[in-house]
Enzyme design. Structure first.
Site, PDB file in Angstrom:
ATOM      1  N   HIS A  29       5.242   4.554  12.659  1.00 24.54           N
ATOM      2  CA  HIS A  29       5.207   4.489  11.192  1.00 24.54           C
ATOM      3  C   HIS A  29       6.171   5.579  10.716  1.00 24.54           C
ATOM      4  CE1 HIS A  29       2.807   4.260   7.245  1.00 24.54           C
ATOM      5  NE2 HIS A  29       3.466   5.406   7.111  1.00 24.54           N
ATOM      6  N   ASN A  63       8.920   4.105   3.752  1.00 20.52           N
ATOM      7  CA  ASN A  63       9.040   3.740   5.172  1.00 20.52           C
ATOM      8  C   ASN A  63      10.385   3.069   5.404  1.00 20.52           C
ATOM      9  OD1 ASN A  63       5.969   3.397   4.427  1.00 20.52           O
ATOM     10  ND2 ASN A  63       6.100   3.789   6.609  1.00 20.52           N
ATOM     11  N   ARG A  79       0.828  -1.209   0.000  1.00 27.55           N
ATOM     12  CA  ARG A  79       0.000   0.000   0.000  1.00 27.55           C
ATOM     13  C   ARG A  79       0.867   1.266   0.000  1.00 27.55           C
ATOM     14  NH1 ARG A  79      -0.515   4.712   2.564  1.00 27.55           N
ATOM     15  NH2 ARG A  79      -0.010   3.683   4.529  1.00 27.55           N
ATOM     16  N   ASP A  80       1.481   1.591   1.133  1.00 27.16           N
ATOM     17  CA  ASP A  80       2.278   2.825   1.215  1.00 27.16           C
ATOM     18  C   ASP A  80       3.415   2.770   0.202  1.00 27.16           C
ATOM     19  OD1 ASP A  80       3.377   5.222   2.081  1.00 27.16           O
ATOM     20  OD2 ASP A  80       3.246   4.733   4.199  1.00 27.16           O
ATOM     21  N   HIS A  88       8.790   7.140   8.030  1.00 28.30           N
ATOM     22  CA  HIS A  88       9.438   7.247   6.718  1.00 28.30           C
ATOM     23  C   HIS A  88      10.906   7.603   6.961  1.00 28.30           C
ATOM     24  CE1 HIS A  88       5.995   6.773   3.933  1.00 28.30           C
ATOM     25  NE2 HIS A  88       5.326   6.985   5.059  1.00 28.30           N
ATOM     26  N   CYS A 112       4.393   9.192   0.140  1.00 27.92           N
ATOM     27  CA  CYS A 112       3.004   9.642   0.055  1.00 27.92           C
ATOM     28  C   CYS A 112       2.874  10.658  -1.065  1.00 27.92           C
ATOM     29  CB  CYS A 112       2.566  10.250   1.389  1.00 27.92           C
ATOM     30  SG  CYS A 112       0.930  10.983   1.335  1.00 27.92           S
TER      31      CYS A 112
HETATM   32  P1  HMG Z   1     -13.277  14.194  -1.394  1.00 28.56           P
HETATM   33  O1  HMG Z   1     -13.056  14.890  -2.683  1.00 28.56           O
HETATM   34  O2  HMG Z   1     -13.328  15.043  -0.148  1.00 28.56           O
HETATM   35  O3  HMG Z   1     -14.593  13.313  -1.403  1.00 28.56           O
HETATM   36  O4  HMG Z   1     -12.185  13.054  -1.261  1.00 28.56           O
HETATM   37  P2  HMG Z   1     -16.037  13.609  -1.866  1.00 28.56           P
HETATM   38  O5  HMG Z   1     -16.906  12.829  -0.961  1.00 28.56           O
HETATM   39  O6  HMG Z   1     -16.284  15.091  -2.032  1.00 28.56           O
HETATM   40  O7  HMG Z   1     -16.088  12.919  -3.329  1.00 28.56           O
HETATM   41  C1  HMG Z   1     -15.380  13.426  -4.440  1.00 28.56           C
HETATM   42  C2  HMG Z   1     -15.223  12.337  -5.486  1.00 28.56           C
HETATM   43  O8  HMG Z   1     -14.418  11.285  -4.963  1.00 28.56           O
HETATM   44  C3  HMG Z   1     -16.538  11.669  -5.879  1.00 28.56           C
HETATM   45  O9  HMG Z   1     -16.362  11.185  -7.219  1.00 28.56           O
HETATM   46  C4  HMG Z   1     -16.603  10.472  -4.971  1.00 28.56           C
HETATM   47  O10 HMG Z   1     -17.394   9.449  -5.475  1.00 28.56           O
HETATM   48  C5  HMG Z   1     -15.153  10.054  -4.931  1.00 28.56           C
HETATM   49  P3  HMG Z   1     -16.885  12.025  -8.498  1.00 28.56           P
HETATM   50  O11 HMG Z   1     -18.346  12.217  -8.231  1.00 28.56           O
HETATM   51  O12 HMG Z   1     -16.112  13.309  -8.503  1.00 28.56           O
HETATM   52  O13 HMG Z   1     -16.562  11.113  -9.644  1.00 28.56           O
HETATM   53  N1  HMG Z   1     -14.785   9.345  -3.699  1.00 28.56           N
HETATM   54  C6  HMG Z   1     -14.252   8.115  -3.661  1.00 28.56           C
HETATM   55  N2  HMG Z   1     -13.914   7.245  -4.634  1.00 28.56           N
HETATM   56  C7  HMG Z   1     -13.372   6.068  -4.250  1.00 28.56           C
HETATM   57  N3  HMG Z   1     -13.154   5.737  -2.963  1.00 28.56           N
HETATM   58  C8  HMG Z   1     -13.482   6.579  -1.978  1.00 28.56           C
HETATM   59  C9  HMG Z   1     -14.060   7.818  -2.317  1.00 28.56           C
HETATM   60  N4  HMG Z   1     -14.473   8.879  -1.579  1.00 28.56           N
HETATM   61  C10 HMG Z   1     -14.933   9.784  -2.436  1.00 28.56           C
HETATM   62  N5  HMG Z   1     -13.243   6.226  -0.711  1.00 28.56           N
HETATM   63  C11 HMG Z   1     -10.890  11.330  -0.295  1.00 28.56           C
HETATM   64  C12 HMG Z   1     -11.883  12.430  -0.058  1.00 28.56           C
HETATM   65  C13 HMG Z   1     -10.227  10.954   1.018  1.00 28.56           C
HETATM   66  C14 HMG Z   1     -11.577  10.125  -0.875  1.00 28.56           C
HETATM   67  C15 HMG Z   1      -9.812  11.819  -1.286  1.00 28.56           C
HETATM   68  O14 HMG Z   1      -9.294  13.001  -0.783  1.00 28.56           O
HETATM   69  C16 HMG Z   1      -8.709  10.827  -1.513  1.00 28.56           C
HETATM   70  O15 HMG Z   1      -8.893   9.773  -2.081  1.00 28.56           O
HETATM   71  N6  HMG Z   1      -7.474  11.167  -1.083  1.00 28.56           N
HETATM   72  C17 HMG Z   1      -6.324  10.313  -1.205  1.00 28.56           C
HETATM   73  C18 HMG Z   1      -5.798  10.027   0.144  1.00 28.56           C
HETATM   74  C19 HMG Z   1      -4.668   9.018   0.080  1.00 28.56           C
HETATM   75  O16 HMG Z   1      -4.857   7.898  -0.357  1.00 28.56           O
HETATM   76  N7  HMG Z   1      -3.467   9.419   0.538  1.00 28.56           N
HETATM   77  C20 HMG Z   1      -2.383   8.535   0.640  1.00 28.56           C
HETATM   78  C21 HMG Z   1      -2.577   7.545   1.753  1.00 28.56           C
HETATM   79  S1  HMG Z   1      -2.330   8.265   3.365  1.00 28.56           S
HETATM   80  C22 HMG Z   1      -0.638   8.069   3.655  1.00 28.56           C
HETATM   81  O17 HMG Z   1       0.079   7.644   2.806  1.00 28.56           O
HETATM   82  C23 HMG Z   1      -0.135   8.397   5.027  1.00 28.56           C
HETATM   83  C24 HMG Z   1       0.116   7.145   5.885  1.00 28.56           C
HETATM   84  O18 HMG Z   1       1.019   6.276   5.246  1.00 28.56           O
HETATM   85  C25 HMG Z   1       0.681   7.568   7.230  1.00 28.56           C
HETATM   86  C26 HMG Z   1       1.850   8.531   7.096  1.00 28.56           C
HETATM   87  O19 HMG Z   1       2.885   8.180   6.498  1.00 28.56           O
HETATM   88  O20 HMG Z   1       1.670   9.658   7.559  1.00 28.56           O
HETATM   89  C27 HMG Z   1      -1.195   6.384   6.144  1.00 28.56           C
HETATM   90 MG    MG Z   2       3.124   6.523   5.230  1.00 28.23          MG
END
Ligand code: HMG
Ligand code: MG
Length: 302
Positions: free
Chosen positions: A207, A249, A15-16, A209, A240
């Site tokens: 966690h 990581n 995933r990450d 990086h 990310c």
């Molecule tokens: P949003 O724009 O606020 O959501 O996104 P919305 O409810 O306004 O919907 C907008 C559009 O997104 C709509 O589609 C929804 O259907 C769709 P449209 O009508 O425009 O075609 N949508 C979705 N589609 C699929 N799956 C969903 C979903 N939700 C809404 N779950 C959202 C909010 C969080 C979904 C968006 O901002 C997003 O996907 N962001 C990506 C976040 C991400 O994956 N980041 C990387 C992972 S986190 C990370 O790496 C950190 C971590 O490792 C820890 C660390 O290192 O710190 C965990």
């Molecule tokens: Mg991360």
């Protein structure tokens, strides 16, 4: 030094590690990676995320990857679910564990999940409740627990605040996440202490990086506090999409090598783990970003 006797690692490589990969990575390769990780003895694997495919195209094959895994008993497969839409989509894949992911920095919350910290907790609340009602375990990541790419240093009080909010909605384990790998040992310990104001030692994980090469030291600093659960990424894969320049990581291989030296049990076969890292690095056309893996591969070749 009083250290835990056993450590539980969650390999977040699929995933990450892969979420930020620009080249397409076939679902079959992701599935093969999960198989190799479980073969190496990993008992917890973060497989994918149910997020918007427009935001993170690499994870668009989430359901296909989950469906392709030949599940092993005793292995927990987890996925990220930022909202109810993601959670409902994930249900068909029968995750053992889900993770919601918030941030200790407002700017990062906006960039990563398009809402404020307060709004994120509102979105997570029904997700956590629905997961717990189905017996699915819930983790909560606190990104930017020591530093933010947009706001700079992050105070431990910010971590304590998000930890408290996550505790209130029923999150079972909270992650102190150094998203951009800027934290040093004492900073990470202070962030851990902040999380420990609201969660027990068995409910927090690290966690880290490795952007500035501090992740192994930060892992040891956390072990010294009694923290025994960590996210790591095979071959040091990752980064990310909303933390530009941040590397992956800490490599699982490096952590396992350190833990073996400390006499701490992980249940992981380092040689098989190195094979898993070499496999996915080969798919991506590069060398594993793990010092221990590189050393072991060089020794094998000699
Ligand atoms: P949003 O724009 O606020 O959501 O996104 P919305 O409810 O306004 O919907 C907008 C559009 O997104 C709509 O589609 C929804 O259907 C769709 P449209 O009508 O425009 O075609 N949508 C979705 N589609 C699929 N799956 C969903 C979903 N939700 C809404 N779950 C959202 C909010 C969080 C979904 C968006 O901002 C997003 O996907 N962001 C990506 C976040 C991400 O994956 N980041 C990387 C992972 S986190 C990370 O790496 C950190 C971590 O490792 C820890 C660390 O290192 O710190 C965990
Ligand atoms: Mg991360």
């Amino acid at each position: 030094m009083k250290l835990p006797r056993t450590v539980s690692l969650v390999d977040v490589g699929p995933r990450d590690g892969l979420q930020n990969e620009k080249q397409p990575v076939p679902a079959a390769a992701k599935i093969a990676l999960v198989h190799r990780l479980q073969e190496a003895g990993l008992r917890r694997i973060e497989v994918t995320s149910f997020v918007s495919p427009k935001w993170v195209p690499q994870m668009a094959d989430n359901a296909e990857v989950m469906a392709g895994i030949a599940r092993q008993s005793g292995v927990a497969y987890s996925v990220l679910t930022p909202n109810m839409k993601g959670f409902e989509a994930a249900l068909g894949s029968r995750p053992d564990e889900i993770a919601v992911f918030g941030a200790a920095s407002e700017a990062f919350s906006q960039k990563n999940i398009n809402c404020s910290i307060a709004e994120s907790i509102e979105r997570f609340e029904p997700v956590v409740a629905a997961a717990l009602a189905r017996g699915i375990k819930v983790r909560g990541a606190i990104s930017c627990a020591v530093g933010c790419p947009y706001e700079g240093d992050v105070a431990p009080e910010r971590v304590a605040l998000v930890a408290r909010l996550m505790k209130q909605i029923g999150v079972q384990q909270v992650g102190v996440c150094d998203t951009i790998g800027v934290g040093t040992a004492a900073q990470v310990q202070r962030a851990m202490e902040a999380a420990l104001q609201h969660f027990d030692i068995d409910q927090v994980y690290g966690h880290f990086h490795d952007t500035y090469g501090q992740a192994l030291a930060n892992t040891l600093a956390s072990l010294q506090m009694g923290v025994w659960q960590f996210d790591t990424s095979v071959a040091g894969l990752g980064g990310c999409p909303y933390a530009k320049g941040a590397t992956g990581n800490v490599a699982t291989e490096d952590v396992v090598f350190m833990l073996q030296g400390l006499g701490i049990e992980t249940g992981i076969d380092l040689d098989k783990l190195v094979d898993a890292g070499a496999f996915i690095s080969g798919v991506l056309g590069r060398q594993p970003q793990s010092r221990a893996a590189t050393a072991i591969l060089n020794k094998r070749a000699a």
